[in-house]
Scaffold this active site. Structure first.
Site, PDB file in Angstrom:
ATOM      1  N   SER A  71      14.870  21.103 -16.309  1.00 11.23           N
ATOM      2  CA  SER A  71      13.701  21.958 -16.471  1.00 11.23           C
ATOM      3  C   SER A  71      14.104  23.242 -17.176  1.00 11.23           C
ATOM      4  O   SER A  71      15.198  23.769 -16.949  1.00 11.23           O
ATOM      5  CB  SER A  71      13.097  22.287 -15.097  1.00 11.23           C
ATOM      6  OG  SER A  71      12.187  23.367 -15.177  1.00 11.23           O
ATOM      7  N   HIS A 131       0.829  -1.220   0.000  1.00 12.79           N
ATOM      8  CA  HIS A 131       0.000   0.000   0.000  1.00 12.79           C
ATOM      9  C   HIS A 131       0.862   1.268   0.000  1.00 12.79           C
ATOM     10  O   HIS A 131       0.433   2.323   0.471  1.00 12.79           O
ATOM     11  CB  HIS A 131      -0.943   0.030   1.209  1.00 12.79           C
ATOM     12  CG  HIS A 131      -1.778  -1.199   1.354  1.00 12.79           C
ATOM     13  ND1 HIS A 131      -2.939  -1.399   0.663  1.00 12.79           N
ATOM     14  CD2 HIS A 131      -1.594  -2.318   2.122  1.00 12.79           C
ATOM     15  CE1 HIS A 131      -3.464  -2.570   0.984  1.00 12.79           C
ATOM     16  NE2 HIS A 131      -2.653  -3.152   1.864  1.00 12.79           N
ATOM     17  N   GLU A 150       9.603   7.920 -17.058  1.00 18.18           N
ATOM     18  CA  GLU A 150       8.234   8.405 -17.222  1.00 18.18           C
ATOM     19  C   GLU A 150       7.705   8.093 -18.621  1.00 18.18           C
ATOM     20  O   GLU A 150       6.530   7.740 -18.791  1.00 18.18           O
ATOM     21  CB  GLU A 150       8.181   9.905 -16.956  1.00 18.18           C
ATOM     22  CG  GLU A 150       8.389  10.265 -15.492  1.00 18.18           C
ATOM     23  CD  GLU A 150       8.480  11.755 -15.239  1.00 18.18           C
ATOM     24  OE1 GLU A 150       8.569  12.141 -14.071  1.00 18.18           O
ATOM     25  OE2 GLU A 150       8.470  12.533 -16.229  1.00 18.18           O
ATOM     26  N   LYS A 204      16.292  21.106 -11.144  1.00 19.89           N
ATOM     27  CA  LYS A 204      15.554  19.870 -11.427  1.00 19.89           C
ATOM     28  C   LYS A 204      16.395  18.832 -12.173  1.00 19.89           C
ATOM     29  O   LYS A 204      17.214  19.156 -13.027  1.00 19.89           O
ATOM     30  CB  LYS A 204      14.311  20.169 -12.273  1.00 19.89           C
ATOM     31  CG  LYS A 204      13.253  20.992 -11.594  1.00 19.89           C
ATOM     32  CD  LYS A 204      12.593  20.247 -10.459  1.00 19.89           C
ATOM     33  CE  LYS A 204      11.772  19.067 -10.940  1.00 19.89           C
ATOM     34  NZ  LYS A 204      10.648  19.448 -11.815  1.00 19.89           N
TER      35      LYS A 204
END
Length: 460
Positions: A278, A157, A291, A284
């Site tokens: 970024s 979980h 992804e 970043k």
């Protein structure tokens, strides 16, 4: 009259935009090598059956090989008006060698021709996908072998559950990929079948030898029914399913990589080569490759659904709807092959932050089950032990401490059976050592698992 290969029946030319809608040459040129391979086998068989002369056969084969070479050297121009790869090659062949090129199509149809091309294509690509899967499995195994003793929190979980070996965690994906590989292997029985010679739907009156072309093309099996041969696309559906499931497994692994690389986790550090920055936030470092792999599952699943819907209401035998079998297949193959290559590179270059992982399992309650097991060994019923540990955890949370910080006096107040050995028992490394069951996260069990995995890869 129409100048199409099938134009004898027609009195008008289709408009250019109709030709464009009907044509598949923009994408089915990917089948050129398979189409040449199938045509060479067909011409060889026609000559052996005395349906065409040996001279014509030699001219056809030379012409086809020259066309293939010109294609790969970007010297061939395809025409949309010729619809597909088959008619473009045939037209080019006739232009080069004359009437002999027009004899090549004897005893076959574009229906069994494209089916043959697709069987050859899927067979080749599945073998390449499997090679990439096995290479990726090897990378997972290599990384796991270096981290048997690296401890991390296991999750359920997305909540910390129990301490586990990092090697044990990532080997889960080895076994997912092993099942993927086995599915592709099993599907080969339904891919490795020759449809050539089924012609349009009912076979041919010419004395062809389908078993000869089967052997020439290296197919293990042959279709027993000509209608089935030209209308079957089950093997494409199955391949799309296998690709989609492989992509789902890569997506699950990618999600872990994304989470592990966050500042909140800091379990791993990705190499710069597999990250991006970024345009506005200079600090970043984004896990874009992971992804993208996670996102591409939508493409492959969509192609699977599209193929199933295309087939749903088709009567026998060939229908133009089946032209829709190619673009999704080609894209899915490119997607899974690219994803496997990228993921392997990403895995081979990441850094496992072992100190951070060790710190994590010493600052959580993932050893709570161990305390309950400790009490059970002291003859406390498990349900009672569960209740006692729950109370201790609650107190720890209120005080901002962990189970290893609880004074022995407090432990004894809760149960006299608890003694000084509890502190050694609760150490994360001890938690792993006690996992002795086959397939568990204990170091000995993990090493046994790695040996089994190594033997599997060696056998392949």
């Amino acid at each position: 009259m129409s100048n199409k290969a099938w134009g004898g029946r027609f009195q008008q030319q289709p408009e250019e935009w109709v030709d464009e809608f009907n044509a598949s040459i923009d994408f089915d040129q990917a089948l050129l090598d398979e189409d040449i391979q199938g045509s060479i086998a067909h011409a060889t068989m026609l000559a052996n059956q005395n349906i065409i002369s040996n001279e014509d056969k030699e001219d056809i084969i030379k012409g086809l090989k020259d066309i293939q070479q010109d294609f790969h050297h970007h010297k061939l121009e395809f025409k949309q008006s010729l619809e597909d790869i088959h008619l473009n090659i045939e037209h080019e062949l006739i232009q080069r060698i004359g009437d002999a090129g027009g004899r090549l199509h004897t005893g076959r149809s574009r229906n069994d021709q494209v089916a043959t091309d697709l069987h050859l294509y899927v067979k080749k690509e599945v073998q390449e996908i499997q090679a990439l899967i096995r290479s990726f499995q090897s990378s997972i195994l290599t990384l796991a072998q270096s981290h048997v003793d690296t401890i991390m929190p296991g999750y359920t979980h997305l909540q910390r559950a129990q301490p586990i070996s990092f090697a044990h965690h990532i080997m889960t994906y080895f076994w997912m990929l092993e099942r993927d590989d086995s599915r592709f292997t099993d599907s080969m029985k339904r891919i490795d079948i020759s449809p050539l010679g089924a012609a349009a739907l009912s076979g041919t009156t010419h004395p062809i030898d389908r078993h000869e072309t089967q052997k020439l093309l290296g197919f293990e099996y042959i279709y027993e029914n000509s209608l089935d041969a030209v209308s079957d696309r089950d093997y494409i559906v199955e391949t799309l399913h296998n690709i989609s499931l492989t992509m789902v497994h890569l997506s699950r692994f990618a999600e872990e990589i994304i989470f592990w690389s966050t500042d909140e986790a800091k379990f791993i550090t990705l190499a710069d080569a597999f990250s991006t920055g970024s345009s506005i936030m200079p600090q970043k470092k984004n896990p874009d490759m992971a992804e993208l792999i996670r996102g591409k599952v939508g493409r492959t699943t969509g192609h699977l659904m599209s193929m199933l819907v295309t087939l749903k209401g088709l009567p026998l035998a060939y229908n133009k709807d089946l032209q829709e079998d190619k673009e999704g297949l080609f894209d899915s193959v490119r997607t899974v092959k690219g994803s496997l290559r990228i993921f392997e590179g990403m895995l081979n270059t990441l850094t496992v932050n072992t100190d951070r992982l060790n710190e994590t399992v010493h600052q959580d309650f993932s050893n709570a089950t161990e305390l309950a097991d400790y009490l059970v060994e002291k003859q406390v019923p498990f349900r009672k032990a569960h209740e006692i540990v729950g109370k201790i955890v609650f107190e720890c949370i209120q005080q901002g401490i962990y189970l290893l910080d609880v004074p022995l006096e407090r432990y004894k107040e809760l149960n006299e059976a608890i003694d000084t050995d509890v502190y050694d028992y609760l150490k994360p490394e001890r938690c792993l050592n006690r996992r002795k069951s086959y397939g568990s996260t204990g170091q000995d069990a993990v090493r046994q698992q790695l040996k089994v995995a190594e033997d599997i890869l060696k056998a392949k």
